[in-house]
Design an enzyme around this catalytic site. Structure first.
Site, mmCIF file in Angstrom:
data_model
loop_
_atom_site.group_PDB
_atom_site.id
_atom_site.type_symbol
_atom_site.label_atom_id
_atom_site.label_comp_id
_atom_site.label_asym_id
_atom_site.label_seq_id
_atom_site.Cartn_x
_atom_site.Cartn_y
_atom_site.Cartn_z
ATOM 1 N N GLY A 603 2.428 2.892 0.631
ATOM 2 C CA GLY A 603 1.252 2.385 1.328
ATOM 3 C C GLY A 603 1.603 1.214 2.206
ATOM 4 O O GLY A 603 2.713 0.670 2.142
ATOM 5 N N GLY A 605 -0.486 -2.300 3.703
ATOM 6 C CA GLY A 605 -1.748 -3.029 3.701
ATOM 7 C C GLY A 605 -1.702 -4.128 4.730
ATOM 8 O O GLY A 605 -0.767 -4.215 5.524
ATOM 9 N N PHE A 607 -0.980 -7.018 4.476
ATOM 10 C CA PHE A 607 0.035 -8.047 4.326
ATOM 11 C C PHE A 607 1.447 -7.513 4.262
ATOM 12 O O PHE A 607 2.391 -8.272 4.170
ATOM 13 C CB PHE A 607 -0.225 -8.862 3.071
ATOM 14 C CG PHE A 607 -1.553 -9.502 3.083
ATOM 15 C CD1 PHE A 607 -1.784 -10.592 3.892
ATOM 16 C CD2 PHE A 607 -2.581 -8.993 2.334
ATOM 17 C CE1 PHE A 607 -3.021 -11.173 3.938
ATOM 18 C CE2 PHE A 607 -3.818 -9.581 2.368
ATOM 19 C CZ PHE A 607 -4.050 -10.671 3.174
ATOM 20 N N GLY A 608 1.567 -6.222 4.258
ATOM 21 C CA GLY A 608 2.926 -5.724 4.179
ATOM 22 C C GLY A 608 2.941 -4.305 3.668
ATOM 23 O O GLY A 608 1.918 -3.643 3.551
ATOM 24 N N VAL A 610 3.990 -1.363 0.878
ATOM 25 C CA VAL A 610 4.034 -1.213 -0.576
ATOM 26 C C VAL A 610 4.983 -0.068 -0.932
ATOM 27 O O VAL A 610 4.931 1.006 -0.335
ATOM 28 C CB VAL A 610 2.627 -0.907 -1.134
ATOM 29 C CG1 VAL A 610 2.654 -0.927 -2.648
ATOM 30 C CG2 VAL A 610 1.617 -1.903 -0.602
ATOM 31 N N LYS A 624 5.012 -4.959 -3.225
ATOM 32 C CA LYS A 624 4.530 -5.238 -1.872
ATOM 33 C C LYS A 624 5.456 -6.251 -1.200
ATOM 34 O O LYS A 624 5.638 -7.360 -1.692
ATOM 35 C CB LYS A 624 3.105 -5.779 -1.928
ATOM 36 C CG LYS A 624 2.597 -6.200 -0.553
ATOM 37 C CD LYS A 624 1.130 -6.562 -0.563
ATOM 38 C CE LYS A 624 0.265 -5.343 -0.492
ATOM 39 N NZ LYS A 624 -1.143 -5.635 -0.216
ATOM 40 N N ASP A 722 -11.517 -8.345 2.346
ATOM 41 C CA ASP A 722 -10.988 -7.116 2.945
ATOM 42 C C ASP A 722 -11.211 -5.927 2.016
ATOM 43 O O ASP A 722 -10.290 -5.167 1.734
ATOM 44 C CB ASP A 722 -9.500 -7.298 3.280
ATOM 45 C CG ASP A 722 -9.005 -6.253 4.286
ATOM 46 O OD1 ASP A 722 -9.854 -5.551 4.884
ATOM 47 O OD2 ASP A 722 -7.781 -6.127 4.457
#
Ligand SMILES: *[C@@H]1O[C@H](CO)[C@@H](O)[C@H](O)[C@H]1NC(C)=O
Ligand SMILES: *[C@@H]1O[C@H](CO)[C@@H](O)[C@H](O)[C@H]1NC(C)=O
Ligand SMILES: *[C@@H]1O[C@H](CO)[C@@H](O)[C@H](O)[C@H]1NC(C)=O
Ligand SMILES: *[C@@H]1O[C@H](CO)[C@@H](O)[C@H](O)[C@H]1NC(C)=O
Ligand SMILES: *[C@@H]1O[C@H](CO)[C@@H](O)[C@H](O)[C@H]1NC(C)=O
Ligand SMILES: *[C@@H]1O[C@H](CO)[C@@H](O)[C@H](O)[C@H]1NC(C)=O
Ligand SMILES: *[C@@H]1O[C@H](CO)[C@@H](O)[C@H](O)[C@H]1NC(C)=O
Length: 921
Positions: A603, A605, A607-608, A610, A624, A722
């Site tokens: 994944g 997201g 912020f970065g 995963v 992550k 979020d």
């Protein structure tokens, strides 16, 4: 006076390490004792007679049989400090405990009063008010150097004394705070509630040997105002205490409960008002029937803000017999502290309390900036008494042969080491004491050259006489601007006396140096000869050589300065390093092994990215890797990580640890086997397994609980910012957990609207977008969108599905809901298998959630209630077991009437099943 002092200073090396201790990192010092022994609880005591000077006294207190309390060590009531120094592991947290039992050891019946300090930091003032009472002082600190000192000083009455000193090394995350490089924690209260007897709990029940005082041991103004209906509970069941501060199981196995709905207490907090680290320890230790709840709030009279967070022990701890530890990392508390816990209206049971700890933040004084240089200086003289005084050279009292300035960060101004039998060169450390005014090294056997004191511009008096110094008198001495007295007589100095020095208006004694002579004119002659004989060319060459030489010396000086600076630089980088041992820290290599060098991406997201991973013990993890620039610095990252680690709820994705190495900021979460809600609604997973309506409701309920906890169970409130279907993750059992909370930094990737407003297009609260005023209601808006997704299976934004005029799910769904036709928006993949009234309930609540103004939207608690009502309707219509039955799509009824009919009290038998499920993990 000085002579008297040196009588007392006749002592040996006072460095201790813990090699003898039964537990690694335990040191138990019997002050005044003479023997080694193991006490009845298994602690190994060592005497201090080989490491400490001072006198010892015998005492006898009726009823006190412990050997460590039969003797004390005491010191003269003077202006000096008396320090014990211990070798410790650097950058490690320790508990340091000092105890004092006066027992009239000096037969004077004068109750002593004196100060206790840790290195240069003030710790406490010991005031004895009862000869037979043990005064206990405890702190928790992060060590910043390989030694720590505990010092007694500033006796105002009686003679300073001490009974025991105990060091207990902590491991893991215990008592990490983000302030730990500036403050240590001084214990005010550590209470075991429901103890049953007055005995304290400590080692071996507490492997770290904290002393948990019984709540039955009453003192004046301590644990009074107990509410009626307070009952004791206890269990023999094992308690999982393996998180956070790891209170001992024995402490967690007892508790008090407020049978009438409240627990209240009042206690005086020594040393307060001040800022505190205050945590409570809860575990559900009573067997509650499935329809019962225990929910309560902290109540502090006059402080309504404290009552915001709701504790639901079983939910928060993710099961019975498990620790939940909420508290305040930094809270301002008064001296007289009243507090209580009160059950919420919808709770069937009263509050529970197993234990509590309150510590005061006490500022760390890193002492004199000259401390490192002085530590290095005295290390040259391991056998000299004067070099063993320990602690900071200036604070809380200066070493006997040192004088310091009176700044808050004092500098050394005078060194008095006359006639101390010192040999060898004059250590260059002394030249780094830049505020030196006076230095006396006379009457020793010092050899070598006079070192370069040219950086000590405040020097007024220099005494180097009666040594064996050689070499010439350095010319910089003439340039010391404040110099008034210079004594170098009776050494073996050679060469010429600098003329400037002779011309200077100072007291200058250079007698007794046979080879020292006044400057002659010979040098001038030579230069004249060189001029006349070799001519101008050579002069040029000479000038060039001179220039080179000057440059070289300049370079040398610059290098010397750099070396001078080194200790300070080391100090700087040392303190700016942040430790986050509160959370598990993984090695990067460990993460690389677990993820097969970041092979499987699961994944991405805000912020970065995963990745999937499996640790060597088989545990599956989600890793992550944060986008590098999403964090300003190490400290910021670690602060966030620390806060994250304090948030616990069954419906929030568990945070396992972090890694920070080679510029990579990595957060490790529990792995959620079933991916994101989004994938199940619209992704490739949809084809395999469609979520049926009851699954969707349960997911909504789980997520709502997680968010409600962020809004009501945390203080300060956490706003997710979020929420979206890709941030709701599903575990093996298709239970939902919310992820990506707590990371409050603006994101950098394209899915975010601006660097200030955070959120994802389609989920973003329009009011927040316009006003930039963030409230919990922004999360409610986003959650409303998720509910619409659950109903319709649609994406929040899609011009394909909603048409160009509409584009977003809200305006699309709104038109149908307002016209009473929701069937046309229900996800066709549900194939009509749902109760219409249950869907209507969700449609209505989602409609409320996406109201344009936050004030019109419900709270998460209200949303949760509606979802639970929808679940009851769905279950009731599909049979009590909650299993699937045929479609109950009731066509032409008015939704509201039917919902009301179905929600009559007889029907509330079916409660969500997972109230019964044990916590995961
Ligand atoms: C303390 O007791 C020991 C014996 O236990 C004795 O040898 C010593 O003299 C006593 N010291 C004082 C100061 O009374
Ligand atoms: C010593 O103690 C007295 C009274 O207890 C206090 O007023 C004074 O500030 C203390 N001095 C130092 C240097 O701590
Ligand atoms: C910390 O200490 C406790 C008690 O001694 C021990 O059970 C635990 O395994 C230790 N944890 C770590 C990470 O060393
Ligand atoms: C507490 O509750 C008990 C019964 O549950 C009752 O008898 C008692 O009067 C109550 N006490 C107070 C102070 O309300
Ligand atoms: C705690 O909070 C106060 C006020 O917000 C702040 O001044 C203080 O520096 C914080 N930290 C500590 C350790 O007191
Ligand atoms: C819980 O259920 C039991 C029966 O199982 C019943 O006696 C009790 O009154 C119920 N309590 C509540 C608070 O609903
Ligand atoms: C001075 O030091 C030497 C060895 O360094 C020692 O033999 C001598 O006894 C010392 N003298 C005094 C007065 O301490």
């Amino acid at each position: 006076m000085a002579a008297l002092l040196y009588l007392f200073l006749y002592y040996f090396l006072c460095f201790l390490s813990s090699s003898k201790a039964q537990m690694p990192g335990f040191i138990s010092l019997d002050c005044g004792g003479t023997d080694e022994y193991t006490d009845e609880i298994g602690l190994e005591w060592i005497p201090d007679n080989h490491i400490m000077y001072g006198l010892t006294g015998n005492i006898s207190i009726p009823g006190e049989t412990r050997k460590q309390y039969m003797k004390v060590r005491y010191f003269p009531a003077d202006t000096n400090k008396y320090c014990y120094t211990f070798n410790v592991k650097t950058r490690t947290r320790y508990l340091v405990r000092a105890t004092f039992l006066y027992g009239n050891f000096d037969k004077s019946n004068v109750f002593p009063k004196f100060d206790l300090s840790l290195g240069a930091s003030y710790w406490s003032t010991i005031v004895i008010s009862d000869a037979a009472n043990i005064e206990v002082q405890e702190i928790v600190l992060l060590t910043s150097s390989p030694t720590i000192s505990v010092c007694l000083s500033n006796a105002s009455t009686g003679q300073p004394f001490i009974s025991t000193l105990e060091l207990r090394q902590f491991n893991g995350s215990l008592y990490y705070t983000i302030y730990e490089t500036q403050f240590f924690l001084k214990l005010s209260a550590r209470i075991n509630f429901g103890a049953g007897s007055t005995d304290s709990v400590r080692y071996p029940d507490d492997p770290f040997d904290r002393i948990w005082e019984s709540d039955a041991k009453r003192r004046a103004n301590y644990l009074v105002d107990v509410a009626p209906g307070t009952k004791i509970l206890s269990t023999r069941m094992p308690i999982d205490v393996s998180t956070d501060e790891m209170p001992p199981e024995k402490v967690m196995q007892t508790a008090v409960v407020g049978e009438n709905g409240s627990l209240t207490y009042r206690l005086d907090l020594d040393g307060f008002p001040g800022n505190a680290w205050a945590f409570s320890y809860f575990a559900e230790i009573e067997e509650l029937s499935p329809n019962e709840t225990r929910k309560f709030k902290l109540v502090v009279p006059g402080m309504p803000a404290y009552s915001k967070a709701i504790v639901n022990v079983q939910e928060n701890a993710q099961g019975k017999y498990r620790l939940y530890e909420p508290g305040y990392i930094n809270v301002s508390l008064p001296f007289v502290f009243s507090f209580g816990f009160k059950k919420t209206n919808d709770s069937s049971r009263g509050p529970i309390l197993n234990a509590m700890e309150i510590y005061k933040y006490q500022p760390i004084n890193y002492g004199s900036p000259d401390a490192i240089v002085m530590a290095s200086f005295v290390s040259h003289y391991p056998l000299a008494n004067w070099a063993q005084e320990g602690g900071d050279p200036c604070l809380p009292a200066s070493w006997s042969w040192v004088q310091c300035s009176s700044d808050s960060q004092p500098r050394i101004t005078s060194i008095f080491l006359s006639e101390k039998n010192i040999t060898g060169n004059i250590p260059t450390e002394l030249t780094k004491l830049v505020e030196l005014v006076e230095i006396r090294l006379d009457g020793n056997s010092l050899t070598g050259q006079i070192p370069d004191f040219s950086g000590c511009l405040n020097l007024i008096k220099i005494h180097l006489e009666n040594n064996e110094l050689t070499g010439s008198l350095p010319s910089y001495l003439a340039n010391l601007p404040s110099l008034k007295e210079l004594y170098v007589q009776n050494n073996h100095l050679t060469g010429e006396l600098p003329k400037e020095l002779l011309n200077k208006n100072i007291i200058f004694d250079y007698s007794g140096n046979e080879d020292l002579h006044k400057e002659t004119n010979s040098l001038n002659h030579i230069i004249i000869i060189v001029f006349s004989v070799l001519g101008f060319g050579l002069l040029l060459l000479t000038v060039m050589i001179c220039c080179l030489f000057v440059r070289n010396t300049k370079k040398d000086q610059a290098e010397a300065n750099i070396t001078n600076l080194q200790p300070a630089q080391k100090l700087g980088s040392f303190f700016s390093e942040v430790s986050a041992e509160s959370v598990h820290r993984y090695q990067l290599s460990e993460i690389e092994d677990a993820t097969g060098k970041f092979a499987k991406r699961i994944g991405a997201g805000g912020f970065g990215i995963v990745y999937y991973g499996r640790l060597s013990d088989g545990k599956e993890i989600a890793v992550k890797v944060l986008t590098n620039d999403s964090y300003q610095g190490i400290r910021e990252f670690l602060n966030e990580v620390t806060l994250l680690s304090r948030i616990h709820h069954r419906n929030l994705v568990s945070f396992l640890g972090y890694s920070q190495q080679d510029g990579k900021n990595i957060i490790v979460y529990e792995f959620m086997h079933n991916g994101t809600l989004k994938e199940h609604l619209r992704g490739p997973l949809t084809r395999e397994r469609t979520l049926n309506w009851i699954n969707r409701l349960e997911i909504a309920e789980d997520a709502a609980k997680g968010i409600e906890y962020l809004h009501t169970g945390c203080s300060p409130t956490i706003i997710h910012r979020d929420l979206k279907s890709s941030n709701i993750l599903l575990d093996k059992n298709m239970r939902a957990k919310v992820s990506d909370f707590g990371l409050s930094k603006p994101a950098v990737d394209g899915s975010h609207v601006s660097s200030i407003v955070r959120g994802t297009v389609g989920y973003l609260d329009p009011e927040y977008y316009i006003s930039q005023q963030l409230t919990e209601k922004s999360d409610v808006y986003s959650f409303g969108i998720i509910l619409l997704e659950l109903i319709s299976g649609q994406e929040p934004i899609s011009s394909e599905s909603f048409g160009l005029n509409c584009r977003n799910i809200v305006s699309w769904a709104k038109s149908y809901i307002e016209s009473g036709n929701i069937e046309d928006i229900i996800d066709p993949s549900l194939q009509g298998d749902y109760n219409m009234q249950s869907v209507w309930k969700i449609a209505e609540v989602s409609f409320m959630c996406v109201k344009p103004h936050g004030s019109q939207r419900p709270s998460m608690t209200e949303v949760l209630k509606e979802i639970q009502a929808a679940i009851e309707i769905e279950r009731a219509s599909s049979g009590l077991g909650g299993g699937r039955t045929a479609s109950k799509n009731s066509a032409d009824h008015s939704a509201n009437t039917i919902a009301m009919e179905l929600a009559t009290p007889e029907q509330n038998v079916s409660f969500p099943e997972f109230f019964l499920q044990p916590g995961l993990r």
